[in-house]
Design a protein around this motif. Structure first.
Motif, PDB file in Angstrom:
ATOM      1  N   ASN A   1      88.929  57.832   1.187  1.00 25.53           N
ATOM      2  CA  ASN A   1      88.298  57.753   2.500  1.00 25.53           C
ATOM      3  C   ASN A   1      88.725  56.451   3.179  1.00 25.53           C
ATOM      4  N   TRP A   2      89.441  56.577   4.312  1.00 19.29           N
ATOM      5  CA  TRP A   2      90.001  55.418   5.009  1.00 19.29           C
ATOM      6  C   TRP A   2      88.911  54.431   5.397  1.00 19.29           C
ATOM      7  N   SER A   3      87.797  54.920   5.944  1.00 16.41           N
ATOM      8  CA  SER A   3      86.723  54.034   6.375  1.00 16.41           C
ATOM      9  C   SER A   3      86.101  53.298   5.191  1.00 16.41           C
ATOM     10  N   HIS A   4      85.988  53.958   4.054  1.00 10.79           N
ATOM     11  CA  HIS A   4      85.408  53.287   2.884  1.00 10.79           C
ATOM     12  C   HIS A   4      86.262  52.097   2.456  1.00 10.79           C
TER      13      HIS A   4
ATOM     14  N   ASN B   1      86.045  49.389   5.487  1.00 11.12           N
ATOM     15  CA  ASN B   1      84.722  48.825   5.732  1.00 11.12           C
ATOM     16  C   ASN B   1      83.931  48.439   4.488  1.00 11.12           C
TER      17      ASN B   1
ATOM     18  N   HIS C   1      82.247  59.717  16.056  1.00  8.82           N
ATOM     19  CA  HIS C   1      81.925  59.154  14.747  1.00  8.82           C
ATOM     20  C   HIS C   1      82.994  59.556  13.732  1.00  8.82           C
TER      21      HIS C   1
ATOM     22  N   ALA D   1      86.443  57.930  10.859  1.00  8.60           N
ATOM     23  CA  ALA D   1      87.273  56.860  10.322  1.00  8.60           C
ATOM     24  C   ALA D   1      88.101  56.156  11.388  1.00  8.60           C
TER      25      ALA D   1
ATOM     26  N   ALA E   1      86.861  52.733  12.204  1.00  9.20           N
ATOM     27  CA  ALA E   1      86.715  51.755  11.126  1.00  9.20           C
ATOM     28  C   ALA E   1      87.153  50.334  11.492  1.00  9.20           C
TER      29      ALA E   1
ATOM     30  N   GLN F   1      84.988  46.750  12.599  1.00 11.01           N
ATOM     31  CA  GLN F   1      84.457  45.642  11.798  1.00 11.01           C
ATOM     32  C   GLN F   1      85.257  44.355  11.986  1.00 11.01           C
TER      33      GLN F   1
ATOM     34  N   PHE G   1      77.989  53.053  12.230  1.00 11.83           N
ATOM     35  CA  PHE G   1      78.719  52.291  13.241  1.00 11.83           C
ATOM     36  C   PHE G   1      77.782  51.557  14.203  1.00 11.83           C
TER      37      PHE G   1
END
Length: 350
Positions: A96-99, A102, A248, A250, A253, A256, A280
């Motif tokens: 997961n790119w966002s994981h 972030n 909503h 990735a 991301a 941040q 987010f």
């Protein structure tokens, strides 16, 4: 020299915000209008982070698919020796790119800062090239393997995992102060739009996107699909923007890492009814952005489970419709800094 510490993570207190739902007769049975939903200030979870250097440890991947487990077993499954110090980032939906952007990247940055050790990040075999390049830009070598790895390991434990959201801004705070203007980390890319609409191509798409764009384009927004761009361009698009409207997912991301030296970002998040989340919203609060949200139109199959408390996780990736009026109202609320006492039905009489 032994290194070990336990860090208490306070609950993050985030500001109140407005979510705008589609116009309907739920608000007034005779005169359809958007619903203005006020979410008061609240606190997110507290937690604890443990960091410890183990001189002779064997790290096992905890999130392998059955196919990967079989491949590893056929290969013998012997530990891979490693001569440096590594931190294992192979857990919890590692593709997961966002994981990664972030949670795991901030963890690597923070663990390196706290321990003073030159860490190598341990990633799963087959990790996308762009993700490996991201870690490299932030100063990390990578080791890609599904096998057990043996050597000096900087072990981390975040309890609960949700506490990442309360602490991630602090985890990268010193790094951002030192590298915010560093073009080796954040390459400067010219001629990018200042107002962007972050749309999606594969899942969680807006089925009436043309209607939404009919609102956004006259306001100066340009539609972008983050899937079409390298991670360098994704970061540059977000960091260079002054206004973002985005679905909503990735693609948001890089928020941040918005520059702490910039004027506050204007950010409107479009949330599918099956994927409402404060992920987010908390991030926007942490970077000092002005935030408001739009909730997509409800579908009949969402109603009953939502009232009995069933999480709508099976609808997370659904395509959905968005009321264009709700987008206009959310942008105006954002522009006004959340002040809506004078909200009239003729705000947009045209």
């Amino acid at each position: 020299m032994p290194y070990s510490e336990t860090i208490s993570i306070p609950a993050y207190r985030f500001k109140a915000f407005w979510r705008v739902a589609a116009a309907s007769t739920f608000a007034d049975r005779f005169s359809p209008d958007v619903e203005l939903i006020y979410h008061p200030a609240a606190s997110f979870v507290s937690g604890q982070l443990e960091l410890k250097l183990e001189e002779d440890a064997t790290a096992h991947s905890t999130d392998l698919t059955r196919k990967r487990k079989l491949k590893l077993r056929l290969a013998g499954g012997a530990p891979v020796p490693f001569g440096g110090v590594f931190i294992d980032l192979r857990a919890n939906h590692y593709f997961n790119w966002s994981h990664h952007v972030n949670s795991f990247l901030p963890m690597a940055i923070y663990a390196r800062e706290r321990s003073g050790l030159p860490l190598t990040v341990l990633l799963p075999e087959g990790m996308p090239v762009g993700a490996v390049a991201l870690y490299r830009r932030f100063g990390f070598d990578s080791l890609l393997s599904d096998a057990p790895v043996r050597g000096r390991q900087l072990v981390w434990r975040m309890d609960p995992m949700e506490a990442f959201s309360s602490y991630r801004h602090h985890m990268i705070e010193r790094f951002m102060r030192a590298h915010d203007g560093d073009e080796a980390v954040f390459p400067r890319i010219e001629d990018l739009p200042k107002k962007i609409f972050v749309a999606r191509k594969d899942t969680r798409r807006i089925s009436n996107q043309a209607e939404v764009e009919a609102v956004l384009v006259p306001l100066g927004y340009r539609t972008v699909y983050m899937e079409e761009h390298s991670n360098e361009v994704q970061f540059a698009l977000v960091r260079g923007a002054t206004h973002i409207v985005g679905i909503h997912g990735a693609g948001l991301a890089p928020l941040q890492y918005y520059s702490p030296a910039r004027e506050p970002l204007h950010f409107v998040e479009i949330q599918p009814p099956g994927c409402t989340s404060n992920f987010f919203q908390i991030m926007a609060d942490q970077i000092g952005a002005r935030y408001s949200a739009v909730r997509g139109r409800l579908k009949p199959e969402y109603i009953e489970p939502s009232y009995d408390g069933t999480p709508l996780t099976r609808f997370t990736s659904d395509d959905f419709e968005v009321d264009p009026l709700s987008v206009r109202v959310a942008i105006e609320i954002n522009r006004r800094g959340g002040v809506i006492e004078d909200y009239p039905r003729n705000w947009f009489a045209d």
